[in-house]
Write a protein that holds these residues in place. Structure first.
Motif: not given
Ligand code: NAD
Length: 515
Positions: A138-143, A150-158, A488-497
């Motif tokens: 899951f990514g988050q939706t941010i106010a 609209r602002m959101m986060e996505q997690w992509h393969p690293l 811990a899975w977040k270490a294996y992905m890259r986050r985009t805002t």
């Protein structure tokens, strides 16, 4: 010391041949004159060598990483829940082969049967967790402060994840990394310890079969056999987006600046020097059981092994007497024999480290209360079995602050709980810790921000034997990495805002005007 049976080299070789065959490895040994790099497979149970295996060299590494990078570029396009099918297949194969892989862990790393099986169970558990996770990245939706946005986060393969692992968890550490990395859309290149190549070949055979069943890209998860030179080539390759390295703090100190120098991501799981505080209110029966398992179990060769007991001065003598009596009856011997609780040290260097640490502790004024002797030397001079030792210390000297990867338990005493916490935290490592107390204030303080400074802080259980659901890892010289469960899975992905403007205006953040 209680009686226990000893396994002969011939018995071990026969078991090994059958187990390797059922695990799909076959006969991996090569002739000494075949040319090229080799490493030796041996067992700490007898200390004798099984044979040579073909090893990789630094120059092979680039080609393998290239293949993994190509596989990654295909794999990242596969939807995450579909990627989960590969890990589910791996988990099924591990269930099917649990007994054989557990036996191989015992043969190669010297773990008792129950712990060898436990390590494979841990692999199965992380596969289950990762399969569920494949639908929950899951990514988050941010106010946002801007209308019509609209602002959101996505997690992509690293990318390619490089895994370096230690001898003492020869299969579980690979699976913690690989199960998560694969559902996250990454490729994996694994360099196991050169002390445990056979278990690595078995894992790779199971992985290859899982990949074949689901049609995963060729080279998605690969193995590099070899020593430090091969590890260094993996560390230095800029295509390795994340390097997850498990081992000694010495190794972490060598690896970290090299990865940082190329701005790679790093996940470090390094040495521990784990303590348990035993308070006056503690249930001593429970504490003794927890301490003996954590300190003497796995012959003291877990990163989370208990190395220091800090006991209240009113109960320390009673506790030491109980521990001494428990230690005196520990069955030490072949880890494959029923009833054995303490198997061998991994090798001669480890035995030497054990002896040196005991001598240093005694030179510092410590008293050796029990253990410290070599046993079973007559059955094989190349196998190193020791009686787990307890040393009482008046002060926490340098040797107590160092991680000796062998079954030595130092006992210190304290008068105030704050003093106990200060002693517990006064080491360079920060992996695991425990308190035995029935006092709720002490229990809560221990796990609070002014309590243990470790990544793991337990109450009324020892510091050793974590479940995969929690994030695993430690602070300070343990390296700060987290593996396994939680997030811990977040270490294996890259986050985009991502900020998406669906309005006809272009308001700037912070009210900035630019016209
Ligand atoms: P080690 O540091 O000797 O070796 C670990 C791995 O690192 C091996 O694969 C080795 O070949 C590789 N390596 C060593 N130097 C390297 C370098 N310069 N570049 C690249 N690779 C290199 O450790 P070990 O004796 O196999 O294992 C015991 C140590 O591991 C203990 O300190 C223990 O606490 C630690 N450990 C930590 C955890 C954890 O999760 N925190 C888990 C298991 C073991």
């Amino acid at each position: 010391m209680a009686e226990s049976t000893f396994t002969t080299h011939d018995e071990l070789s026969q078991t090994l041949t059958a187990v390797l065959d059922r695990l799909g490895v076959g006969d991996p040994f090569v002739a000494a004159d075949q040319g090229g790099a080799t490493i030796t497979a041996r067992s700490p149970i007898t200390g004798t060598e099984f044979g040579l295996l073909t090893a990789h060299t630094g120059s092979d590494v680039a080609a393998i990483i290239e293949q993994a990078q190509t596989a990654f570029e295909q794999w990242r396009l596969v939807p995450a829940p579909v990627r989960g099918k590969l890990v589910r297949e791996l988990g099924e194969l591990l269930r099917e082969h649990k007994d054989d892989l557990g036996a191989l862990v015992s043969i190669e790393a010297g773990k008792i049967t129950s712990e060898g099986l436990g390590e494979v169970q841990e692999m199965i558990d992380i596969c289950d967790l990762a399969v569920g996770l494949s639908r929950q990245l899951f990514g988050q939706t941010i106010a946002t402060e801007r209308p019509g946005h609209r602002m959101m986060e996505q997690w992509h393969p690293l990318g390619v994840v490089g895994v370096i692992s230690a001898f003492n968890f020869p299969v579980a550490v690979w699976s913690w990394n690989t199960a998560l990395a694969l559902v996250c859309g990454d490729a994996v290149v694994w360099k196991p310890s050169d002390k445990t190549p056979l278990t690595a070949l078995a894992c790779q055979a199971l992985m290859n079969e899982a990949a074949r069943r689901v049609g995963a890209p060729e080279g998605l998860s690969q193995l590099l056999l070899g020593g430090v030179e091969v590890g260094e080539a993996l560390v230095d390759d800029a295509r390795v987006a994340l390097l997850s390295a498990t081992g000694s703090t010495r190794m972490g100190r060598a690896v970290a600046p090299r990865v940082a120098g190329r701005f790679g991501k790093l996940l470090l799981e390094l040495g521990g020097n784990n303590a348990a505080i035993v308070a006056p209110s503690a249930d001593l029966d429970l504490a003794v059981r927890g301490i003996v398992f954590s300190a003497a179990g796995t012959a003291g060769q877990r990163c989370t092994s208990l190395r220091r007991v800090i006991a209240h001065s009113s109960i320390v003598d009673d506790l030491v007497a109980r521990l001494t009596s428990a230690y005196a009856s520990l069955p030490i011997g072949s880890p494959l024999a029923a009833g054995t609780l303490v198997g061998p040290l991994i090798d001669a260097a480890s035995y030497e480290g054990f002896g040196k640490a005991l001598a240093a502790a005694q030179a510092d004024g410590g008293t050796l209360v029990v253990g410290g002797e070599r046993v079973h030397a007559e059955e094989s001079e190349d196998a190193f079995y020791v009686q787990p030792a307890i040393v009482t210390m008046a002060a926490q000297t340098d040797i107590v602050k160092a991680e000796t990867f062998a079954p030595i338990l130092y006992v210190l005493s304290y008068d105030s709980f704050d003093e106990a916490i200060a002693l517990q935290n006064d080491v360079a490592q920060g992996l695991s810790s425990a308190v035995f107390t029935l006092n709720v204030r002490e229990a809560e303080q221990f796990v609070s921000a002014i309590g243990s400074d470790c990544g793991i802080a337990n109450v009324n259980i020892g510091p050793s034997g974590a479940e995969i659901g929690g994030a695993f890892g430690g602070e300070k010289e343990t390296g700060g990495g987290r593996e396994s469960g939680s997030d811990a899975w977040k270490a294996y992905m890259r986050r985009t805002t991502n900020t998406v403007n669906y309005s006809t205006e272009l308001p700037l953040a912070q009210g900035v005007e630019f016209v």
